[in-house]
Design a protein around this motif. Structure first.
Motif, PDB file in Angstrom:
ATOM      1  N   ALA B  40       0.857  -1.121   0.042  1.00 52.92           N
ATOM      2  CA  ALA B  40       0.049  -0.202  -0.196  1.00 52.92           C
ATOM      3  C   ALA B  40       0.739   1.277   0.146  1.00 52.92           C
ATOM      4  O   ALA B  40       0.450   2.058  -0.843  1.00 52.92           O
ATOM      5  N   LYS B  41       2.158   1.340   0.868  1.00 54.44           N
ATOM      6  CA  LYS B  41       2.867   2.556   0.973  1.00 54.44           C
ATOM      7  C   LYS B  41       3.412   2.717  -0.578  1.00 54.44           C
ATOM      8  O   LYS B  41       3.434   3.620  -0.913  1.00 54.44           O
ATOM      9  N   SER B  68     -11.526  -8.811  -5.884  1.00 52.68           N
ATOM     10  CA  SER B  68     -12.416  -7.964  -4.916  1.00 52.68           C
ATOM     11  C   SER B  68     -11.878  -8.139  -3.641  1.00 52.68           C
ATOM     12  O   SER B  68     -11.040  -9.095  -3.191  1.00 52.68           O
ATOM     13  N   PHE B  69     -12.226  -7.382  -2.633  1.00 52.15           N
ATOM     14  CA  PHE B  69     -11.960  -7.122  -1.177  1.00 52.15           C
ATOM     15  C   PHE B  69     -10.470  -7.402  -0.773  1.00 52.15           C
ATOM     16  O   PHE B  69      -9.988  -7.979  -0.010  1.00 52.15           O
ATOM     17  N   ASN B  70      -9.740  -6.633  -1.668  1.00 53.63           N
ATOM     18  CA  ASN B  70      -8.288  -6.839  -1.489  1.00 53.63           C
ATOM     19  C   ASN B  70      -7.889  -5.277  -0.965  1.00 53.63           C
ATOM     20  O   ASN B  70      -6.619  -5.118  -0.801  1.00 53.63           O
ATOM     21  N   GLY B  71      -8.533  -4.265  -0.842  1.00 52.90           N
ATOM     22  CA  GLY B  71      -8.435  -2.898  -0.327  1.00 52.90           C
ATOM     23  C   GLY B  71      -7.873  -1.894  -1.511  1.00 52.90           C
ATOM     24  O   GLY B  71      -7.168  -1.151  -1.096  1.00 52.90           O
ATOM     25  N   LYS B  72      -8.418  -2.150  -2.644  1.00 51.47           N
ATOM     26  CA  LYS B  72      -8.279  -1.265  -3.709  1.00 51.47           C
ATOM     27  C   LYS B  72      -8.882   0.203  -3.298  1.00 51.47           C
ATOM     28  O   LYS B  72      -8.182   1.250  -3.286  1.00 51.47           O
ATOM     29  N   THR B  73      -9.958   0.094  -2.854  1.00 50.80           N
ATOM     30  CA  THR B  73     -10.859   1.302  -2.712  1.00 50.80           C
ATOM     31  C   THR B  73     -10.379   2.070  -1.352  1.00 50.80           C
ATOM     32  O   THR B  73     -10.418   3.211  -1.327  1.00 50.80           O
ATOM     33  N   SER B  74      -9.967   1.178  -0.416  1.00 53.37           N
ATOM     34  CA  SER B  74      -9.328   1.800   0.857  1.00 53.37           C
ATOM     35  C   SER B  74      -7.983   2.537   0.452  1.00 53.37           C
ATOM     36  O   SER B  74      -7.801   3.702   0.971  1.00 53.37           O
TER      37      SER B  74
END
Lengths: 337, 243
Positions: B40-41, B68-74
């Motif tokens: 993510a960093k 899906s549900f892997n944190g893209k939108t986050s």
């Protein structure tokens, strides 16, 4: 629903110094990338029309308050963009219909304007980062730009069309193609390129008097404008334009100053509908009278250019000093002594 | 369990919440929290690069791909929260460096522009032509200083005919070219396939993948952080492989 839509606009330009309401409105519409008519329909709906009436003069609350709230501008600042804010300065009481003293008429015809009611200073337009129109350019006696020492203009030097900046996008595909508000809506020529004419006058003192008024109105120092003086001046202008055969005040003052009379048609046309040159001429004549009102009116009276009953005719509640001054001319027999 | 021991395993914020009633703690847990991790960093750093990029003829873009549900939108929302619009009422315009929209359910260019205009909180005519909306979007991007456009759920692109897919891709490409804005598109693997189909798009959008989470040190660290920030009175020991 209203609550959901009453947030700030992403484009929230504030009015420039002395900016006219419609100039501000057009800047906001174009800032949003929309044509003015589309923008106004979206904001105010089809029931509230903006461009087929003189909204600068009417300054309706629904329009002024909406612009103020959506741009984060103080309501009194937004109100100051309207000609209504001249109430108590140039005229005693605002009225929606008829001519307002000292406020140029636009001669609206549907969404067009057939009169030359909006003036401009070519140097101001050239200097502006984004050209805009001043509220003081709608004032009849304001015929010169004191800052740049040039005469204002009231039409395009190229094609003679009046200034109708909100019609610039007519026939244009996109707002981005319009360019600047400083161009003529009819021929596209930049108004800033208009010839710059030096201020002309008949008398130095009269010019100083006239210039002080123009300066006060252009620099928003309206507190220095005396409403009673403006009312008396307006009465004298009316007398100068009357078609009454026994009133020849204008011709008399022209004779005293030894200048040619520039007014072509007098009578039904008021100062507020006249072209710039004629207005400048008239205001110069009246200013010359105002410099020594008692003395010069007496000379005019003695020369039979004016009568006592005309001086007070249709002048409601004249200022006491003016009433006192004209009382001297009440006895016509004393003219022969 | 001793209070001191309980406290040492929790973050100060979680510790503060321990004294609150259950409903408050449940609400706090449901609100979630941003937890950073190495990948993510890296992606956020790459996004920052795009934000700082000078306006050139061919702006670099990014295609964030993950299941899906892997944190893209986050990650996208985290980036948005780091660069919020400046809504100062005294300012002449809203400064909005990053705009985030969700791709319309079908590759409809007009709906896409409407979503951008909605995100900018702009006044616009919903029934305007596509050209008019495009012109307004470009104008507002310039006025508001938009530098990055995020388009989430870009895989909606494939929910239409090939012609409409192509139109949408072209709209995306020309918007980037004309307004000199970097575009970050995010979606599931289908998005990657849709972009690869067009060589022009695949050369413009550099793919960044978020791999599936697998048991390992990084998952352990993440779970330990999650537990530290969760105001539960008893330890869960989430990171332990035995559980």
């Amino acid at each position: 629903m209203k609550g959901l839509t009453s947030s700030l606009w992403p484009i929230r330009y504030k009015p420039y110094p002395d900016e006219l309401l419609t100039s501000w409105l057009v800047r906001l519409a174009w800032g949003h990338g929309l044509k003015v008519q589309t923008f106004c329909n979206l904001i105010f709906g089809g029931q509230r029309q903006v461009w087929n009436r003189d909204v600068d003069r009417l300054g309706p609350d629904w329009l002024v308050n909406e612009l103020a709230d959506r741009t984060g501008t103080l309501r009194q600042v937004a109100h100051a963009t309207t000609l209504r804010a001249y109430e108590g300065v140039l005229y005693p009481k605002f009225r929606a219909a008829g001519t307002l003293p000292w406020i140029q008429t636009l001669m609206m015809y549907h969404r067009k304007r057939e009169g030359f009611g909006l003036q401009f200073c070519p140097v101001c337009l050239a200097e502006d980062e984004k050209p805009y129109y001043r509220r003081s350019w709608r004032v009849s006696f304001n015929t010169m730009c004191i800052r740049h020492q040039v005469m204002l203009r009231d039409r395009c030097a190229q094609c003679g069309a009046p200034v109708i900046f909100h019609r610039m996008e007519m026939g244009q595909g996109k707002v981005s193609e319009v360019g600047s508000m400083g161009n003529c809506h009819a021929c596209g020529c930049p108004l800033a390129d208009s010839p710059r004419e030096e201020i002309w006058s008949y008398d130095e003192d009269a010019l100083d008097f006239h210039a002080a008024l123009c300066r006060a109105i252009a620099e928003e120092e309206t507190q220095s404008v005396d409403l009673d003086v403006m009312r008396v001046m307006h009465q004298l202008v009316r007398l100068m334009l009357t078609r009454h055969k026994t009133v020849t005040l204008r011709q008399h003052v022209c004779g005293e100053l030894q200048v040619t009379d520039l007014v072509k048609v007098s009578g039904r046309i008021g100062l507020e509908t006249m072209p710039l040159m004629e207005r400048h001429h008239l205001v110069q004549l009246v200013s010359w009278l105002m410099v020594d009102l008692a003395g010069r009116l007496e000379v005019a009276w003695l020369a039979r250019a004016i009568r006592y009953n005309h001086l007070g005719k249709d002048f409601n509640e004249p200022p006491a000093w003016y009433q006192e001054l004209i009382e001297k001319f009440a006895d016509w027999r004393s003219r022969f002594q | 369990m001793a209070t001191s021991e309980l406290k040492s395993r929790l973050s100060p914020e979680a510790e503060r919440l321990l004294g609150e009633p259950d409903d408050v703690r449940i609400r706090a847990i449901r609100e979630g929290t941003w937890m950073t991790y190495d990948r993510a960093k890296e992606i956020l750093a790459r996004m920052e690069d795009l934000l700082d990029y000078p306006r050139i003829t061919r702006m670099p873009n990014m295609l964030l791909v993950a299941p899906s549900f892997n944190g893209k939108t986050s990650i996208l929302e985290r980036f948005m929260s780091l660069h919020p619009p400046d809504l100062d009422p005294a300012a002449e315009v809203t400064t909005c460096p990053v705009v985030m929209v969700e791709a319309p359910p079908a590759p409809d260019v007009s709906a896409f522009y409407s979503r951008i205009l909605d995100a900018l909180m702009a006044t616009y005519k919903p029934s305007s032509s596509v050209q008019e909306k495009n012109s307004q979007v470009k104008h507002l991007f310039r006025e508001l200083g938009v530098k990055v456009l995020i388009v989430d759920e870009i895989h909606h692109l494939i929910a239409g005919s090939l012609n409409r897919q192509r139109d949408f891709r072209n709209a995306l490409k020309s918007l980037g070219n004309e307004s000199k804005v970097s575009i970050i598109a995010a979606g599931i693997e289908d998005a990657y396939n849709a972009f690869v189909a067009d060589p022009q798009m695949s050369s413009r959008f550099m793919p960044e993948e978020l791999p599936l989470w697998r048991p390992g040190r990084e998952v352990g660290t993440l779970l330990a952080t999650l537990e530290r920030r969760t105001p539960l009175r008893k330890p869960s020991d989430l990171k332990s492989p035995k559980r």
